[in-house]
Design a protein around this motif. Structure first.
Motif, PDB file in Angstrom:
ATOM      1  N   UNK A 118       0.831  -0.807   0.080  1.00  0.00           N
ATOM      2  CA  UNK A 118       0.257   0.010  -0.028  1.00  0.00           C
ATOM      3  C   UNK A 118       1.210   0.966  -0.276  1.00  0.00           C
ATOM      4  N   UNK A 119       1.924   1.636   0.662  1.00  0.00           N
ATOM      5  CA  UNK A 119       3.128   2.444   0.504  1.00  0.00           C
ATOM      6  C   UNK A 119       3.894   2.583  -0.876  1.00  0.00           C
ATOM      7  N   UNK A 120       4.001   1.411  -0.791  1.00  0.00           N
ATOM      8  CA  UNK A 120       4.955   0.933  -2.076  1.00  0.00           C
ATOM      9  C   UNK A 120       4.169   1.922  -3.283  1.00  0.00           C
ATOM     10  N   UNK A 121       3.201   1.087  -3.469  1.00  0.00           N
ATOM     11  CA  UNK A 121       2.607   0.576  -4.963  1.00  0.00           C
ATOM     12  C   UNK A 121       2.640  -0.349  -5.676  1.00  0.00           C
ATOM     13  N   UNK A 122       2.186  -1.339  -6.234  1.00  0.00           N
ATOM     14  CA  UNK A 122       1.953  -2.483  -6.153  1.00  0.00           C
ATOM     15  C   UNK A 122       3.614  -2.657  -7.400  1.00  0.00           C
ATOM     16  N   UNK A 123       3.788  -2.357  -8.051  1.00  0.00           N
ATOM     17  CA  UNK A 123       4.762  -2.668  -9.053  1.00  0.00           C
ATOM     18  C   UNK A 123       6.191  -2.516  -8.269  1.00  0.00           C
TER      19      UNK A 123
END
Length: 253
Positions: A118-123
């Motif tokens: 959620x913090x970093x983004x999925x990729x």
């Protein structure tokens, strides 16, 4: 653990059956669906979801990514039990180490992995947590080359299970992110089947390879097997769900 303590595998299997029966009993008390269930046709449940997946730009390399992302992990998991037995650990010790402590580490890793995704983004989470997940296999390599040690064994299990949970959280978030909301259940099931295909493929070869190479080289190989998936990440980054057409939105309402 139960089999090791009692010395009887049938007691462990009966215990497993009892747990499944208990879950069946609990399912009888689940709340009913709030809305009436509409029975969809085979076209709606299978063909249209498939069409939607095939329409995704770069879907073929993404499908290859789905199949290969956890192959290194799967290759390791197939040989964990035989390895610890050959290393001299008892059935009860393996049950506690892998089935209890390891399972707890997986849950903790999945929770942290979900938060990081959620913090970093999925990729970003896919490649960062995926690399950590791959590196954890080296703990089993260390356990294979070193003498029998509870500390090394528990360390290898906890690190591998914890990082595996982190990587799985990011991976499942990715699968959900590319599903069309209207066909989410069917498309997620189809993608999960592709995910399971990687497990099946590596399962056929794992025992023979470990027997031929030995445990230490085999665990190094499982580390290397994680990397082909990373070559497919440029396509993963580009993929987006195909938006619903006006007709599909109207039908969904």
């Amino acid at each position: 653990w139960l089999a090791g303590v009692t010395g009887r595998w049938e007691i462990a299997f009966i215990g497993g059956a009892a747990l499944i029966l208990a879950m069946f009993g609990m399912s009888l008390f689940l709340p009913a669906a709030s809305a009436p269930v509409r029975h969809a046709s085979l076209i709606e449940t299978v063909w249209r979801p498939l069409q939607g997946l095939f329409a995704l730009p770069g879907f073929v390399p993404v499908l290859a990514f789905v199949i290969t992302f956890k192959i290194g992990d799967f290759a390791l998991q197939y040989l964990r039990g035989p390895f610890w037995v050959d290393k001299g650990f008892s059935t009860a010790e393996i049950g506690v180490m892998v089935g209890t402590v390891g399972f707890g580490a997986t849950i903790a890793g999945a929770m942290l992995g979900g938060w990081l995704t959620a913090k970093l983004g999925v990729f970003r989470a896919l490649w960062m947590l995926g690399l950590i997940q791959a590196a954890s296999n080296l703990g089993y390599y260390a356990a294979a080359v070193l003498a029998k040690s509870q500390v090394v064994a528990y360390g290898a299990v906890i690190v591998e299970e914890f990082t595996g949970g982190m990587g799985t959280a990011a991976f499942l978030a990715f699968l959900m992110s590319i599903c069309n909301k209207r066909f989410a259940a069917s498309q997620y099931a189809l993608l999960s089947a592709g995910f399971g295909l990687g497990r099946t493929m590596v399962g056929y070869a794992s025992g023979g390879l470990a027997e031929r190479l030995g445990y230490a080289p085999y665990f190094l190989l499982t580390f290397a097997l994680a990397f082909p998936a990373f070559l497919l990440l440029p396509w993963v980054r580009k993929i987006k769900t195909v938006p619903l057409t006006w007709a599909e939105r109207a039908a969904a309402r």
